[in-house]
Scaffold this motif. Structure first.
Motif, PDB file in Angstrom:
ATOM      1  N   SER A   1      19.989  18.444 -20.644  1.00 47.08           N
ATOM      2  CA  SER A   1      20.211  17.816 -21.949  1.00 47.08           C
ATOM      3  C   SER A   1      18.902  17.694 -22.738  1.00 47.08           C
ATOM      4  CB  SER A   1      20.828  16.432 -21.750  1.00 47.08           C
ATOM      5  OG  SER A   1      20.989  15.774 -22.976  1.00 47.08           O
TER       6      SER A   1
ATOM      7  N   SER B   1      17.436  14.146 -28.621  1.00 52.26           N
ATOM      8  CA  SER B   1      18.215  14.255 -29.852  1.00 52.26           C
ATOM      9  C   SER B   1      18.087  12.987 -30.690  1.00 52.26           C
ATOM     10  CB  SER B   1      19.689  14.492 -29.516  1.00 52.26           C
ATOM     11  OG  SER B   1      20.212  13.380 -28.794  1.00 52.26           O
TER      12      SER B   1
ATOM     13  N   ASP C   1      15.470  10.107 -30.753  1.00 52.19           N
ATOM     14  CA  ASP C   1      14.485  10.532 -29.752  1.00 52.19           C
ATOM     15  C   ASP C   1      13.416  11.443 -30.347  1.00 52.19           C
ATOM     16  OD1 ASP C   1      15.991   9.114 -27.953  1.00 52.19           O
ATOM     17  OD2 ASP C   1      16.978  10.849 -27.085  1.00 52.19           O
TER      18      ASP C   1
ATOM     19  N   THR D   1      10.356   8.655 -23.679  1.00 55.11           N
ATOM     20  CA  THR D   1      10.857   9.777 -24.469  1.00 55.11           C
ATOM     21  C   THR D   1       9.876  10.939 -24.420  1.00 55.11           C
ATOM     22  OG1 THR D   1      11.941   8.212 -25.952  1.00 55.11           O
ATOM     23  CG2 THR D   1      11.794  10.477 -26.707  1.00 55.11           C
TER      24      THR D   1
ATOM     25  N   SER E   1      27.716  10.166 -23.948  1.00 55.84           N
ATOM     26  CA  SER E   1      26.656  10.827 -24.724  1.00 55.84           C
ATOM     27  C   SER E   1      25.660   9.832 -25.293  1.00 55.84           C
ATOM     28  CB  SER E   1      27.281  11.639 -25.869  1.00 55.84           C
ATOM     29  OG  SER E   1      27.763  10.794 -26.900  1.00 55.84           O
ATOM     30  N   GLN E   2      26.060   8.562 -25.421  1.00 57.73           N
ATOM     31  CA  GLN E   2      25.172   7.560 -26.010  1.00 57.73           C
ATOM     32  C   GLN E   2      24.407   6.728 -24.994  1.00 57.73           C
ATOM     33  OE1 GLN E   2      27.016   5.150 -29.065  1.00 57.73           O
ATOM     34  NE2 GLN E   2      27.847   6.923 -30.151  1.00 57.73           N
TER      35      GLN E   2
ATOM     36  N   TRP F   1      21.427  10.199 -24.051  1.00 59.23           N
ATOM     37  CA  TRP F   1      20.607   9.902 -25.227  1.00 59.23           C
ATOM     38  C   TRP F   1      19.569   8.862 -24.824  1.00 59.23           C
ATOM     39  CZ3 TRP F   1      21.954   5.947 -29.466  1.00 59.23           C
ATOM     40  CH2 TRP F   1      21.041   6.027 -30.516  1.00 59.23           C
TER      41      TRP F   1
ATOM     42  N   PRO G   1      25.050  14.981 -26.864  1.00 59.66           N
ATOM     43  CA  PRO G   1      24.122  13.842 -26.974  1.00 59.66           C
ATOM     44  C   PRO G   1      24.000  13.332 -28.408  1.00 59.66           C
ATOM     45  CG  PRO G   1      23.255  15.422 -25.423  1.00 59.66           C
ATOM     46  CD  PRO G   1      24.513  16.030 -25.992  1.00 59.66           C
ATOM     47  N   CYS G   2      23.918  12.031 -28.547  1.00 60.47           N
ATOM     48  CA  CYS G   2      24.066  11.343 -29.834  1.00 60.47           C
ATOM     49  C   CYS G   2      23.130  11.893 -30.914  1.00 60.47           C
ATOM     50  CB  CYS G   2      23.792   9.857 -29.629  1.00 60.47           C
ATOM     51  SG  CYS G   2      24.160   8.850 -31.044  1.00 60.47           S
TER      52      CYS G   2
ATOM     53  N   ILE H   1      22.631  14.809 -32.102  1.00 57.57           N
ATOM     54  CA  ILE H   1      21.895  16.026 -31.781  1.00 57.57           C
ATOM     55  C   ILE H   1      21.900  17.014 -32.952  1.00 57.57           C
ATOM     56  CG2 ILE H   1      23.832  17.286 -30.739  1.00 57.57           C
ATOM     57  CD1 ILE H   1      21.826  18.231 -28.563  1.00 57.57           C
TER      58      ILE H   1
END
Length: 480
Positions: free
Chosen positions: A22, A25, A28, A67, A117-118, A122, A440-441, A443
């Motif tokens: 992943s 996104s 990030d 990150t 995804s969150q 993420w 992913p959130c 993205i």
């Protein structure tokens, strides 16, 4: 025990694979740009935001640090997710040894895909909303383990009471409530106040206030959601009533399944009146209609909405009925009651918040799922049929996510090649393939802020136009 260790290792490897596949996104991209300036800048940035935008010091520091160092985050996140499964078992001491981890793993695999995804892939959402959960579970385990407090244990518990309330507001209030429950339980049992538990409660409240009353929070609330902030207490509750039932129940289809199974068990075991049994069975089953309509609307099979007022009234009564059934089965001091209460409170406190989302409901989903699994474990005797069914279910869920994130990785690599090529050629427009909405959130860079950070992250000039190309995905398969 060795078999259980093998399961946990497999779960760790699974999540590690997903996270390495992943890409970063959304927010990030901006957090990476902060992190690359180094450790001191990470702390300075977090404290700067404390005075200008938000009070979440601990989660913000970790976001800035991890990150930029995504490999470390991949490992840490995988470990913490597995630790949630492990600590839940340590607290609950499930009797069905062969299916306990399979059930808990299913909670992650079959959570709402947007929630996944969150809070799993993420980084910003994961650190803010998931990292705090294993710390809370560790705290619960340490407090419930015994009443003796060595100096080392007291120091550790004080540290947890300082840092846990500085992740996110709703979990802070849940944590304070947990401390209050422990203090009251001790007083009822021993007819005296536990000074250590009182100290922990005071520290957790103080830590929450330091976060919540930060200058940054006050500034943010003065410029965001102005109309909502003008509402009265009851006005805010009324405004958020549907958000509560939607994010607590309707989106969480796996939670609904666990709930129905566990409540059917309690109705069968504890309700003697046959007519009342039938009524309760039917009432519990109606919840499937709400989550099913959500699913078919999400997949755009057909758009079908049940009026909000019906959903609100139905789920308010359902919450009360389920709580009564749980208390009737054991007591208000039982673990099933405890996790049910903190799950509901996780979202109840959100009634005063203008900001809802899939990630904000993760705590409620997890804690309530644990409550229902405790009931299922208590009354169902494990057998090979149940075990094999759960294994097949978990394998299918794992395959789904592995296939999806392999395709995310392929799409990302193609986009990266396209970006590098167009940057090198000094093109005025870069066309990239868009990702599905449940990737992913954020993205897909679509708003001004994310486009700006996206360009800086990939070294794209400000004047270059970013366009998204749809149509390369069929379900979860990416076509080059």
């Amino acid at each position: 025990m060795k078999e259980n260790r093998k399961e946990l290792i497999l779960y760790f490897i699974f999540f590690l694979a997903i996270l390495f596949l992943s890409p970063i996104s959304g927010d990030d991209w901006g957090n990476y740009l902060i992190g690359k300036h180094g450790l001191i800048y990470d702390f300075r940035s977090a404290f700067s935001l404390y005075f200008s935008w938000e009070g979440r010091l601990i989660s913000r520091i970790l976001i800035n640090l991890l990150t930029y160092n995504k490999i470390i985050w991949n490992i840490a996140n995988s470990f913490l997710i597995v630790s949630i499964i492990y600590l839940t078992n340590k607290i609950c001491n499930f009797k069905n040894k062969k299916i306990k981890y399979l059930l808990l793993f299913s909670v992650f695999l079959f959570m709402n895909i947007y929630t996944f995804s969150q809070v799993v892939t993420w980084i910003a959402g994961n650190i803010t909303y998931l990292f705090v959960i294993p710390l809370i579970l560790l705290y619960i385990f340490l407090i419930r383990k015994n009443d003796k407090y060595s100096k080392a244990k007291i120091i550790l518990l004080i540290i947890l009471n300082i840092i846990i309330p500085m992740f996110i507001e709703n979990m802070s209030l849940v944590f304070i409530f947990i401390n209050l429950i422990f203090l009251i339980e001790y007083y009822i049992k021993n007819k005296k106040i536990n000074k250590n538990l009182l100290l922990f409660l005071i520290i957790s409240i103080a830590s929450f206030l330091i976060m919540f009353m930060s200058p940054g929070n006050r500034i943010r609330s003065s410029v965001e959601n102005i109309e909502f902030n003008k509402l009265s207490l009851f006005g805010k509750i009324g405004f958020n009533s549907y958000n509560f039932v939607f994010y607590t129940y309707i989106i969480n289809y796996f939670l609904i399944i666990l709930m129905i199974i566990s409540m059917f068990i309690l109705i069968r075991k504890n309700i003697k009146n046959k007519l009342l049994k039938v009524i309760l069975y039917l009432y519990e089953s109606i919840s499937l209609i709400f989550t099913f309509t959500y699913l078919i609307s999400s997949f755009k099979i057909v758009v079908f909405n049940i009026p909000n007022i019906y959903a609100i009234l139905y789920f308010i009564f359902l919450t009360i009925i389920n709580f009564i059934l749980i208390i009737k089965d054991d007591s208000i001091k039982s673990l099933e009651s405890f996790f049910y209460m903190i799950g509901i409170i996780s979202n109840l406190v959100m009634l005063l918040s203008p900001t809802w989302g899939y990630r904000t409901s993760f705590g409620a989903y997890l804690f309530m799922s644990i409550s229902f699994i405790i009931i299922i474990d208590k009354y169902i005797k494990e057998n090979n049929h149940i075990k094999n069914f759960l294994i097949i279910l978990n394998v299918l869920g794992a395959i789904f996510y592995l296939v999806f994130y392999i395709n995310i990785f392929r799409c990302y690599n193609n986009n990266l090649k396209e970006i590098k090529k167009k940057v090198k050629e000094n093109k005025e427009e870069i066309i990239i393939d868009s990702y599905p909405s449940f990737a992913p959130c954020n993205i897909n860079p679509t708003n001004k802020y994310h486009i700006d950070k996206f360009k800086k992250y990939y070294g794209i000039k400000k004047n270059v136009n970013i366009s998204l190309n749809d149509g390369k995905w069929k379900l979860i398969i990416y076509k080059k």
